[in-house]
Scaffold this motif. Structure first.
Motif, mmCIF file in Angstrom:
data_model
loop_
_atom_site.group_PDB
_atom_site.id
_atom_site.type_symbol
_atom_site.label_atom_id
_atom_site.label_comp_id
_atom_site.label_asym_id
_atom_site.label_seq_id
_atom_site.Cartn_x
_atom_site.Cartn_y
_atom_site.Cartn_z
ATOM 1 N N GLU A 7 35.755 -12.973 -15.634
ATOM 2 C CA GLU A 7 35.112 -12.540 -14.387
ATOM 3 C C GLU A 7 35.059 -13.678 -13.366
ATOM 4 O O GLU A 7 34.025 -13.940 -12.747
ATOM 5 C CB GLU A 7 33.711 -11.997 -14.670
ATOM 6 N N LEU A 8 36.184 -14.352 -13.212
ATOM 7 C CA LEU A 8 36.250 -15.473 -12.269
ATOM 8 C C LEU A 8 36.210 -14.964 -10.834
ATOM 9 O O LEU A 8 36.838 -13.956 -10.513
ATOM 10 C CB LEU A 8 37.532 -16.270 -12.504
ATOM 11 N N ALA A 9 35.474 -15.665 -10.007
ATOM 12 C CA ALA A 9 35.357 -15.275 -8.608
ATOM 13 C C ALA A 9 36.585 -15.745 -7.833
ATOM 14 O O ALA A 9 36.939 -16.924 -7.870
ATOM 15 C CB ALA A 9 34.091 -15.880 -8.001
ATOM 16 N N LEU A 10 37.227 -14.818 -7.146
ATOM 17 C CA LEU A 10 38.385 -15.149 -6.323
ATOM 18 C C LEU A 10 37.979 -15.098 -4.861
ATOM 19 O O LEU A 10 37.385 -14.114 -4.412
ATOM 20 C CB LEU A 10 39.530 -14.164 -6.581
ATOM 21 N N PRO A 11 38.325 -16.115 -4.090
ATOM 22 C CA PRO A 11 37.947 -16.101 -2.670
ATOM 23 C C PRO A 11 38.695 -15.057 -1.856
ATOM 24 O O PRO A 11 38.171 -14.553 -0.869
ATOM 25 C CB PRO A 11 38.259 -17.522 -2.201
ATOM 26 N N VAL A 12 39.943 -14.736 -2.261
ATOM 27 C CA VAL A 12 40.727 -13.727 -1.550
ATOM 28 C C VAL A 12 41.394 -12.829 -2.584
ATOM 29 O O VAL A 12 41.571 -13.202 -3.745
ATOM 30 C CB VAL A 12 41.795 -14.353 -0.619
ATOM 31 N N LEU A 29 48.086 -21.277 -12.409
ATOM 32 C CA LEU A 29 47.858 -20.041 -11.660
ATOM 33 C C LEU A 29 46.377 -19.680 -11.636
ATOM 34 O O LEU A 29 45.843 -19.273 -10.594
ATOM 35 C CB LEU A 29 48.675 -18.897 -12.259
ATOM 36 N N VAL A 30 45.705 -19.804 -12.775
ATOM 37 C CA VAL A 30 44.271 -19.487 -12.830
ATOM 38 C C VAL A 30 43.508 -20.379 -11.857
ATOM 39 O O VAL A 30 42.634 -19.909 -11.114
ATOM 40 C CB VAL A 30 43.729 -19.654 -14.263
ATOM 41 N N ALA A 31 43.823 -21.671 -11.853
ATOM 42 C CA ALA A 31 43.139 -22.590 -10.946
ATOM 43 C C ALA A 31 43.453 -22.254 -9.491
ATOM 44 O O ALA A 31 42.555 -22.212 -8.633
ATOM 45 C CB ALA A 31 43.547 -24.026 -11.259
ATOM 46 N N TYR A 32 44.724 -22.007 -9.211
ATOM 47 C CA TYR A 32 45.141 -21.713 -7.839
ATOM 48 C C TYR A 32 44.464 -20.457 -7.300
ATOM 49 O O TYR A 32 44.007 -20.427 -6.151
ATOM 50 C CB TYR A 32 46.662 -21.569 -7.793
ATOM 51 N N LEU A 33 44.376 -19.421 -8.109
ATOM 52 C CA LEU A 33 43.789 -18.171 -7.639
ATOM 53 C C LEU A 33 42.310 -18.320 -7.292
ATOM 54 O O LEU A 33 41.764 -17.508 -6.539
ATOM 55 C CB LEU A 33 43.956 -17.079 -8.702
ATOM 56 N N ALA A 59 47.539 -15.305 -16.964
ATOM 57 C CA ALA A 59 46.637 -15.829 -15.936
ATOM 58 C C ALA A 59 45.725 -14.737 -15.392
ATOM 59 O O ALA A 59 44.506 -14.929 -15.252
ATOM 60 C CB ALA A 59 47.447 -16.464 -14.809
ATOM 61 N N PHE A 60 46.283 -13.576 -15.089
ATOM 62 C CA PHE A 60 45.460 -12.486 -14.555
ATOM 63 C C PHE A 60 44.492 -11.973 -15.617
ATOM 64 O O PHE A 60 43.353 -11.608 -15.301
ATOM 65 C CB PHE A 60 46.355 -11.368 -14.027
ATOM 66 N N LYS A 61 44.901 -11.962 -16.883
ATOM 67 C CA LYS A 61 43.985 -11.561 -17.950
ATOM 68 C C LYS A 61 42.817 -12.535 -18.041
ATOM 69 O O LYS A 61 41.656 -12.135 -18.226
ATOM 70 C CB LYS A 61 44.724 -11.503 -19.288
ATOM 71 N N CYS A 62 43.092 -13.821 -17.904
ATOM 72 C CA CYS A 62 42.031 -14.836 -17.945
ATOM 73 C C CYS A 62 41.043 -14.627 -16.806
ATOM 74 O O CYS A 62 39.820 -14.693 -17.001
ATOM 75 C CB CYS A 62 42.651 -16.230 -17.870
ATOM 76 N N VAL A 63 41.559 -14.377 -15.606
ATOM 77 C CA VAL A 63 40.686 -14.144 -14.450
ATOM 78 C C VAL A 63 39.763 -12.949 -14.693
ATOM 79 O O VAL A 63 38.558 -12.990 -14.407
ATOM 80 C CB VAL A 63 41.547 -13.915 -13.185
ATOM 81 N N ILE A 64 40.332 -11.884 -15.257
ATOM 82 C CA ILE A 64 39.549 -10.668 -15.475
ATOM 83 C C ILE A 64 38.575 -10.835 -16.628
ATOM 84 O O ILE A 64 37.385 -10.499 -16.517
ATOM 85 C CB ILE A 64 40.504 -9.487 -15.730
ATOM 86 N N ASP A 65 39.041 -11.381 -17.763
ATOM 87 C CA ASP A 65 38.180 -11.510 -18.933
ATOM 88 C C ASP A 65 36.980 -12.395 -18.667
ATOM 89 O O ASP A 65 35.886 -12.155 -19.189
ATOM 90 C CB ASP A 65 38.981 -12.079 -20.113
#
Length: 372
Positions: free
Chosen positions: A203-208, A336-340, A195-201
């Motif tokens: 470049e997903l915007a995280l609100p927090v 997890l990706v969606a939640y983050l 999940a964290f790799k997906c967020v980084i690869d």
């Protein structure tokens, strides 16, 4: 999922009974370094990573544990074999027949062996092999060396207190089933890393800001007793979900625990996760676990002021001959990706203190409507 499969198998092949987790933590740390994620290690060895979002605080955390069940040498028996005591809670029934590794104080010296019942030969004991009690005092480790006395075993460097790890022997079938010991919680760690790799690869915007906390002593109750800062407003523990008669959890979907032996999880956060699953078409089940506690328990008992929820991929025969499915691991990672990517649930949660009028409503329908 190619990454998730690869890192999962490498972790499963890395022994990490509670108390001897340095090697697997190096593996996880190196994965995070390759992803470019900042992290540090606590004095006790837990890992705290952080992916920055638009808002630094308050933030949220995903919690997993790298330690597994295992054994420790209690004494050397008169026949040169090892009497062992469990690390973590599991039955000697599920240790019988396990291939193991015995770790001495010399890091370059390990021994292989097998856990056997004291009456292991049907040709000698006949029907007695079927009526022997199930207990740790009724099993021994036969090491693969020429030893027949305590002196001969001690000459190899084996002593009381040495760790004994149960080989995982991971097998992924063409149908996607993952058969292995120690899926609790290495399947959860693999899902979180994916999940964290997906967020980084992407470049997903995280609100927090999002933390990843990897603990090293969950199986003996230490869990997430430290490592979380006071700004964590929401915490998701990813662990195994119990697939067994009388349980709703399944190997292929996301399983959201509503309660375990410690108590019910946060009313609003669990229902937000279920809502995300419905909106995204992720198969999900609700479940309640009887003989179960996760990292969350020690975090809350240690005074963490955070909403907490527990999710997991379903693991059949947990703490025994475990099995899960790649679909379940993938679905947990996708949730997890969606939640983050979602904001904290309530404006209330952005402050540690507030007025009664701002406090969330308990009504389920009203609460679901308020989720942001």
């Amino acid at each position: 999922m190619d990454y998730v499969r690869d890192v999962l198998v490498r972790m499963l092949r890395t022994p990490s009974p509670t108390g001897r987790t340095d090697e697997v933590m190096h593996l996880i740390g190196e994965e995070l370094q390759q992803l470019g994620v900042d992290f540090y290690l606590t004095r006790l060895g837990s890992l705290v990573a952080e992916v920055r979002g638009e808002q630094a605080r308050p933030d949220r955390a995903v919690v997993v544990h790298s330690d597994t069940i295992g054994c420790i040498v209690k004494r050397i028996r008169e026949n040169g074999r090892l009497q062992v005591t469990p690390v973590g809670t599991f039955s000697a029934r599920f240790a019988e027949g396990a291939r193991v590794r015995v770790f001495t104080d010399d890091p370059d010296t390990t021994y292989t062996g097998t856990v056997l019942p004291l009456k292991a030969s049907g040709h000698t004991f006949g029907d007695e092999v079927d009526v022997q009690r199930v207990a740790w005092e009724q099993v021994e480790v036969r090491i693969d060396e020429f030893v027949e006395s305590p002196d001969e075993t001690e000459a190899l460097g084996i002593r009381a207190g040495d760790f004994v790890s149960l080989d995982a022997n991971p097998v992924i079938t063409p149908a996607g089933f993952v058969n292995s010991r120690h899926l609790d919680d290495k399947a959860g760690v693999a899902a979180a890393l994916g999940a964290f790799k997906c967020v980084i690869d992407h470049e997903l915007a995280l609100p927090v800001n999002a933390h990843l906390l990897v603990t090293i002593a969950e199986e003996v109750g230490q869990g997430a007793s430290h490592g979380l800062d006071a700004d964590v407003a929401e915490m998701i523990s990813v662990d195994n979900a119990v697939v067994a008669p009388g349980q709703y959890s399944r190997e292929t979907g996301v399983n959201v625990a509503m309660k375990d032996e410690v108590g019910p999880f946060d009313y609003h956060l669990t229902r937000k996760l279920l809502r995300l699953c419905r909106e995204l078409g992720i198969p999900a089940q609700r479940d309640v676990f009887n003989y179960y506690r996760s990292d969350i328990a020690t975090a809350l008992n240690s005074g963490a002021e955070t909403r907490a929820a527990l999710i997991g991929c379903g693991v059949d025969a947990s703490h025994g001959h475990e099995r899960t499915h790649l679909d379940g691991i993938r679905n947990v990672a996708e949730l997890l990706v969606a939640y983050l990517q979602t904001p904290l649930m309530f404006a209330w949660d952005e402050e540690r203190r507030g007025e009664l009028a701002d406090f969330p409503a308990q009504d389920a329908e009203a609460a679901i409507g308020e989720y942001r």
